[in-house]
Design a protein around this motif. Structure first.
Motif, PDB file in Angstrom:
ATOM      1  N   VAL A  88    -147.170  35.276  51.662  1.00 58.88           N
ATOM      2  CA  VAL A  88    -147.121  35.788  50.295  1.00 58.88           C
ATOM      3  C   VAL A  88    -146.266  34.871  49.413  1.00 58.88           C
ATOM      4  N   VAL A  89    -146.804  34.519  48.251  1.00 63.00           N
ATOM      5  CA  VAL A  89    -146.030  33.794  47.247  1.00 63.00           C
ATOM      6  C   VAL A  89    -145.876  34.714  46.053  1.00 63.00           C
ATOM      7  N   VAL A  90    -144.639  34.943  45.631  1.00 62.34           N
ATOM      8  CA  VAL A  90    -144.413  35.781  44.451  1.00 62.34           C
ATOM      9  C   VAL A  90    -143.813  34.920  43.354  1.00 62.34           C
ATOM     10  N   ILE A  91    -144.475  34.927  42.197  1.00 57.11           N
ATOM     11  CA  ILE A  91    -143.947  34.208  41.039  1.00 57.11           C
ATOM     12  C   ILE A  91    -143.405  35.244  40.087  1.00 57.11           C
ATOM     13  N   SER A  92    -142.163  35.067  39.646  1.00 60.06           N
ATOM     14  CA  SER A  92    -141.610  36.066  38.741  1.00 60.06           C
ATOM     15  C   SER A  92    -140.501  35.467  37.904  1.00 60.06           C
ATOM     16  N   SER A  93    -140.404  35.978  36.661  1.00 60.76           N
ATOM     17  CA  SER A  93    -139.270  35.591  35.811  1.00 60.76           C
ATOM     18  C   SER A  93    -138.138  36.558  35.993  1.00 60.76           C
ATOM     19  N   GLU A  94    -138.422  37.669  36.636  1.00 57.45           N
ATOM     20  CA  GLU A  94    -137.419  38.704  36.746  1.00 57.45           C
ATOM     21  C   GLU A  94    -136.578  38.427  37.976  1.00 57.45           C
ATOM     22  N   LEU A  95    -135.356  38.024  37.729  1.00 56.66           N
ATOM     23  CA  LEU A  95    -134.542  37.552  38.852  1.00 56.66           C
ATOM     24  C   LEU A  95    -134.224  38.628  39.884  1.00 56.66           C
ATOM     25  N   PRO A  96    -133.891  39.841  39.479  1.00 55.76           N
ATOM     26  CA  PRO A  96    -133.629  40.857  40.508  1.00 55.76           C
ATOM     27  C   PRO A  96    -134.831  41.051  41.424  1.00 55.76           C
ATOM     28  N   GLU A  97    -136.024  40.942  40.820  1.00 54.88           N
ATOM     29  CA  GLU A  97    -137.236  41.086  41.616  1.00 54.88           C
ATOM     30  C   GLU A  97    -137.366  39.948  42.627  1.00 54.88           C
ATOM     31  N   ILE A 137    -141.147  32.083  43.635  1.00 51.03           N
ATOM     32  CA  ILE A 137    -141.023  30.935  42.735  1.00 51.03           C
ATOM     33  C   ILE A 137    -140.605  31.466  41.378  1.00 51.03           C
ATOM     34  N   THR A 138    -139.531  30.890  40.825  1.00 51.54           N
ATOM     35  CA  THR A 138    -139.086  31.345  39.514  1.00 51.54           C
ATOM     36  C   THR A 138    -138.786  30.150  38.622  1.00 51.54           C
ATOM     37  N   GLY A 139    -138.548  30.425  37.385  1.00 53.22           N
ATOM     38  CA  GLY A 139    -138.308  29.379  36.392  1.00 53.22           C
ATOM     39  C   GLY A 139    -138.728  29.935  35.053  1.00 53.22           C
ATOM     40  N   LEU A 140    -138.431  29.209  33.968  1.00 53.49           N
ATOM     41  CA  LEU A 140    -138.796  29.709  32.649  1.00 53.49           C
ATOM     42  C   LEU A 140    -140.306  29.651  32.476  1.00 53.49           C
ATOM     43  N   VAL A 141    -140.809  30.397  31.503  1.00 53.96           N
ATOM     44  CA  VAL A 141    -142.219  30.278  31.159  1.00 53.96           C
ATOM     45  C   VAL A 141    -142.472  28.836  30.729  1.00 53.96           C
ATOM     46  N   GLY A 142    -143.547  28.244  31.232  1.00 52.05           N
ATOM     47  CA  GLY A 142    -143.843  26.861  30.874  1.00 52.05           C
ATOM     48  C   GLY A 142    -143.227  25.861  31.831  1.00 52.05           C
ATOM     49  N   SER A 143    -142.544  26.360  32.877  1.00 50.17           N
ATOM     50  CA  SER A 143    -141.928  25.428  33.823  1.00 50.17           C
ATOM     51  C   SER A 143    -142.932  24.990  34.881  1.00 50.17           C
ATOM     52  N   GLY A 144    -144.153  25.503  34.833  1.00 46.25           N
ATOM     53  CA  GLY A 144    -145.187  25.037  35.746  1.00 46.25           C
ATOM     54  C   GLY A 144    -145.483  25.977  36.905  1.00 46.25           C
ATOM     55  N   ARG A 145    -144.879  27.161  36.908  1.00 48.29           N
ATOM     56  CA  ARG A 145    -145.064  28.092  38.036  1.00 48.29           C
ATOM     57  C   ARG A 145    -146.520  28.520  38.178  1.00 48.29           C
ATOM     58  N   SER A 146    -147.072  29.075  37.074  1.00 47.11           N
ATOM     59  CA  SER A 146    -148.438  29.588  37.151  1.00 47.11           C
ATOM     60  C   SER A 146    -149.433  28.468  37.382  1.00 47.11           C
ATOM     61  N   GLU A 147    -149.132  27.294  36.844  1.00 47.63           N
ATOM     62  CA  GLU A 147    -150.038  26.165  36.994  1.00 47.63           C
ATOM     63  C   GLU A 147    -150.195  25.792  38.468  1.00 47.63           C
ATOM     64  N   ILE A 148    -149.095  25.866  39.215  1.00 49.10           N
ATOM     65  CA  ILE A 148    -149.172  25.569  40.647  1.00 49.10           C
ATOM     66  C   ILE A 148    -150.035  26.617  41.349  1.00 49.10           C
ATOM     67  N   ALA A 149    -149.803  27.879  40.992  1.00 49.18           N
ATOM     68  CA  ALA A 149    -150.578  28.955  41.617  1.00 49.18           C
ATOM     69  C   ALA A 149    -152.059  28.736  41.351  1.00 49.18           C
ATOM     70  N   LYS A 150    -152.390  28.389  40.109  1.00 47.07           N
ATOM     71  CA  LYS A 150    -153.796  28.180  39.762  1.00 47.07           C
ATOM     72  C   LYS A 150    -154.361  26.961  40.477  1.00 47.07           C
ATOM     73  N   ALA A 151    -153.513  25.955  40.733  1.00 44.71           N
ATOM     74  CA  ALA A 151    -153.988  24.777  41.456  1.00 44.71           C
ATOM     75  C   ALA A 151    -154.388  25.167  42.880  1.00 44.71           C
ATOM     76  N   ILE A 152    -153.570  26.007  43.517  1.00 46.50           N
ATOM     77  CA  ILE A 152    -153.879  26.417  44.887  1.00 46.50           C
ATOM     78  C   ILE A 152    -155.125  27.305  44.901  1.00 46.50           C
ATOM     79  N   PHE A 153    -155.356  28.014  43.804  1.00 51.23           N
ATOM     80  CA  PHE A 153    -156.481  28.947  43.738  1.00 51.23           C
ATOM     81  C   PHE A 153    -157.747  28.295  43.157  1.00 51.23           C
ATOM     82  N   GLY A 154    -157.703  27.005  42.887  1.00 49.76           N
ATOM     83  CA  GLY A 154    -158.922  26.310  42.465  1.00 49.76           C
ATOM     84  C   GLY A 154    -159.236  26.413  40.982  1.00 49.76           C
TER      85      GLY A 154
END
Lengths: 496, 322
Positions: A450-459, A286-303
């Motif tokens: 596995v879900v990987v969230i990253s801003s680094e596109l090559p990664e 999952i990628t996108g700019l900071v503040g696009s909601g990526r981490s928020e989704i991860a935290k939602a799944i993690f409670g």
């Protein structure tokens, strides 16, 4: 005669706990120009402006010239007195003081032992008038909206006769109208011969307000250009870089079996209508700019971020997750984005960190079974090649990459079904990055989703089998690894 | 079982031994078995209170109500004894009262999220108020002879009972902190509460039990105090509040949480007890004793923060003389 440049930085390095956040960076800002500073998340932009602002003291060897003269910036107030002011994203002023006090506090010309309020109000009004703001200086700062607070911060900078004003993503929380006002103020500043260092992720506004640009990547200086002479695509290419070559590892086999399904998950202000699925053995990026909601989704799944609506289905069963403890019980694990703040007990040992999530399982008659505990710690320091192999060492003393391996080890000890890794390689050197990628792939091959969230596109391109791209809380695009390019992803992430 | 692994505890131990040596030279009657046993007797009440305070401070919390809980416990025991004339029931009721007080603190702090210093500032007055209302502000001395055993009795005619209780409770607390999952979670919460929650630690549950433990220790301490002075009074235990925090911090527990040991706290309490006893034997006035204890505390804390102080000086020199 005054120098052409208002600020020259040379050989700026800054090390945090063994990690180089800045590595021999230079930056030259001309008098009265609007200079854009761009780079991916973690490129070192924030650290660099904090060095300029006197918040961080650079490593030995740094050279700072203001107006052509070599100098040292001792602390934030010293920076302001030397003509460098910073407008932070969160403003960083005093909410319970008046506008006039906020503008004048610390200003030697009026802020003396005996405060003369007439003088203070006059100076504040004068500064506000310069930016064309009609704000009553007697109001409390907290009664203004964020845009007006930002204007107050700019007025403060002007009243200190700043020759350089640094703006850290100033438009990130402004409406379109407010952005126009800000552009006008920047125009005024330019006419007053005040330079602006403008940090932004938005290319439209960079091309609109700035005349020159400096690109940072991985804590290093890449290049500076006149914006009239550089194309947008070229800038993106410089930011992303081509020299990072990750090993692309293909999935051995992705089974048809769905391990996680997220169905129309919504959280007001965070993310909207998020649906995706994760199959056994698959890595979803999952990628996108900071503040696009990526981490928020991860935290939602993690409670850790309870969604307003929608469902989470684990192995075909809808589950309710109300806390991280619930998530752990269901076999979900989460490597947080901010390792120091959310991932590690820095003062505790490697061993204690690795067993924190499995304390109840290593118990014998209610006590921690030290043998089992050290066995687990040994096993994962071996498997993940944590160096040094000293399980009693406080985690805070390890390098970034080894710290991240400890966090990873903590979760592997729980035998997870799902691993969500949020920026798993931020602040980690290239060798450790590749090792972490390998480990993630091995885990997927063993049947972990596995879900990987990253801003680094090559990664993202190297590790994921499928890529979800987010923009302002929505998944705007899903791509298969084949055919995805960095440019295409970045365009989607920027909302183009 | 308990390892002295941190340098702070070593420094403190050396400081303590030096203190012992000075005392034995200056006050000849100091270094006798009888006097040393009486020192341990004098420190037990404070020590037991400090055990609870240590656990609380490790979670980066604070409990200002422990003195009031001790006082309330004495009143509950006396009142229950007056009603039932059954000592066992009265003591159990007193200990239960301490547990309930701790649980009340725990709910305010862990479940509702009131900052510990504010929550316990409130309950400090609240618990004392309850004790004053029940006792109408009076001291109660209606106890049977057998009640005095805990605070005044001896085992084998030599070992003070309260010393034995203190040693046992210190061992139990050290065991809980170092060997159980709960203890590990206590440290993790104090070290980095966010990371602890992110690792599946139930923060509210851990904190609730921490404050209950603090309440129970305060109750036991109150029980011993009232037995020693043969009286129950709402303000018994109040004098130990600040001392218990001071002894804990002196013993190396980080006031910001995350680290600290029971052995450190025991040495910290011992330093206070030896200073008090030795200075008494030398005939130093209580006023000067206060002064010297303050000096000792500041001295040890400065030594403890030596590296930070050194860094500050280095940066100051770098900025101003270069």
């Amino acid at each position: 005669m005054a120098s052409e440049y208002i600020v020259n930085l040379k050989h700026i390095s800054k090390t945090f706990g063994g990690i180089k956040a800045l590595n021999d960076v230079s930056l030259d800002i001309k008098r009265g120009e609007v200079h854009a500073l761009v780079g991916e998340n973690g490129a070192g932009k924030s650290t660099l402006i904090k060095v300029l602002a006197g918040v961080h003291f650079p490593d030995d060897g740094a050279e700072i010239y203001i107006d052509g003269e070599r100098t040292v910036i001792k602390n934030p107030m010293d920076a302001i007195r030397k003509g460098i002011s910073v407008i932070y994203q969160d403003i960083s002023l005093f909410p319970n003081l008046t506008i006039a006090e906020n503008i004048c506090i610390g200003n030697d010309t009026v802020w003396k032992k005996h405060l003369n309020w007439a003088e203070i109000n006059a100076l504040a009004e004068q500064a506000l008038a310069k930016v064309g703001a009609k704000i009553d200086p007697a109001m409390l700062l907290k009664d203004l909206n964020l845009a007006s607070q930002q204007i107050v911060a700019i007025a403060r900078a002007i009243s200190f006769n700043s020759s350089l004003i640094i703006m850290d993503e100033p438009t990130s929380s402004l409406s379109a109208g407010e952005v126009e006002t800000l552009y006008k103020i920047i125009e005024t500043l330019r006419n007053e011969n005040i330079a602006v260092l403008f940090i932004s992720h938005k290319f439209d506004e960079i091309y609109r307000v700035a005349s020159r640009v400096t690109v940072l990547r991985d804590g290093r200086y890449i290049s500076s250009h006149d914006l009239a002479a550089v194309e947008r695509q070229e800038l993106i290419r410089l930011m992303v870089g081509r020299n990072v070559e990750y090993l692309t590892m293909k999935a051995e086999r992705i089974s048809e079996q769905q391990i996680l399904k997220v169905n129309r998950l919504c959280k007001e202000g965070n993310f909207y209508n998020i649906s995706f699925e994760l199959r056994k053995g698959e890595i979803v990026g999952i990628t996108g700019l900071v503040g696009s909601g990526r981490s928020e989704i991860a935290k939602a799944i993690f409670g850790l971020n309870i969604p307003d609506s929608g469902e989470i289905i684990l192995e075909g069963q809808p589950i309710v997750i109300k806390s991280a403890a619930d998530a752990v019980k269901h076999g979900i694990s989460y490597i947080p984005e901010n390792r120091q703040l959310e991932g590690l007990l820095a003062k505790n040992s490697v061993c204690q960190n690795m067993t924190l999530a499995v304390l109840d399982e290593i118990c014998k008659y209610g006590c921690i079974d030290t043998k089992k505990e050290t066995a687990i710690a040994r096993e994962y320091t071996e498997k993940l090649d944590v160096r040094p192999r000293d399980i009693d060492k406080p985690v805070g003393q390890l390098s970034g990459g080894n710290q991240q391996k400890v966090v990873l080890g903590k979760w592997l000890a729980t035998n997870p079904k799902i691993l969500i890794a949020d920026e798993p390689t931020s602040g980690v050197d290239i060798g450790a990055k590749i090792e972490i990628h390998k480990t993630l792939r091995q885990l997927a091959n063993k049947g972990i989703g596995v879900v990987v969230i990253s801003s680094e596109l090559p990664e993202i391109l190297a590790v994921s089998d499928r890529i979800l791209i987010m923009h302002r809380g929505n998944i705007v695009s899903a791509m298969n690894k084949e055919g995805a390019t960095q440019e295409a992803i970045l365009a989607k992430a920027l909302g183009a | 079982m308990i390892k002295v692994k941190r340098s702070h505890e070593l420094i403190l131990l050396i400081f303590f031994l030096a203190l012992m040596t000075i005392m034995s030279i200056l006050a000849p009657s100091f270094l006798t078995v009888n006097n040393l046993l009486s020192v341990t007797q004098q420190m037990s009440e404070l020590g037991i209170l400090a055990l609870g305070v240590t656990v609380i401070i490790i979670t980066s919390g604070i409990d200002l109500s422990v003195g009031s809980i001790a006082g309330l416990t004495t009143i509950v025991i006396a009142t229950m004894y007056g009603m039932t004339h059954n000592l066992a029931v009265a003591v159990i009721a007193g200990l239960v009262a301490g547990i309930l007080c701790g649980a009340f603190n725990g709910v305010l702090i862990a479940k509702i999220g009131v900052p510990p210093i504010l929550a316990t500032l409130g309950t400090m007055t609240f618990f004392r108020g309850i004790a004053l209302v029940i006792s109408k502000g009076n001291a109660i001395s209606d106890f049977p002879e057998s009640y005095y055993f805990i605070g005044q009795g001896y085992i084998f005619d030599t070992l003070p009972v309260q010393t034995v209780i203190f040693v046992i409770l210190a061992l139990i607390t050290a065991f809980l902190l170092s060997k159980t999952p709960w203890g590990r979670r206590v440290y993790s919460v104090g070290n980095n509460p966010v990371a602890a929650v992110f690792s599946g630690v139930k923060l509210d549950k851990v904190l609730l039990y921490v404050y209950i433990f603090g309440g129970l220790m305060a109750a036991i301490s109150g029980w011993i105090i009232s037995s020693r002075v043969s009286t129950a009074r709402a303000d018994l235990g109040a004098v130990y509040l600040m001392q218990s925090i001071a002894a804990t911090v002196l013993g190396g527990t980080n006031i910001a949480g995350g680290s600290g040991t029971i052995i450190g706290t025991v040495i910290g309490v011992s330093v206070f007890a030896v200073l008090g006893n030795g200075l008494n034997l030398m005939g130093v006035s209580p006023f000067a004793q206060n002064l010297l204890m303050g000096v000792a505390l500041i001295l040890v804390l400065l030594i403890n923060n030596m590296s930070i102080i050194k860094n500050k000086i280095v940066l100051f020199i770098k900025l101003n003389f270069k």
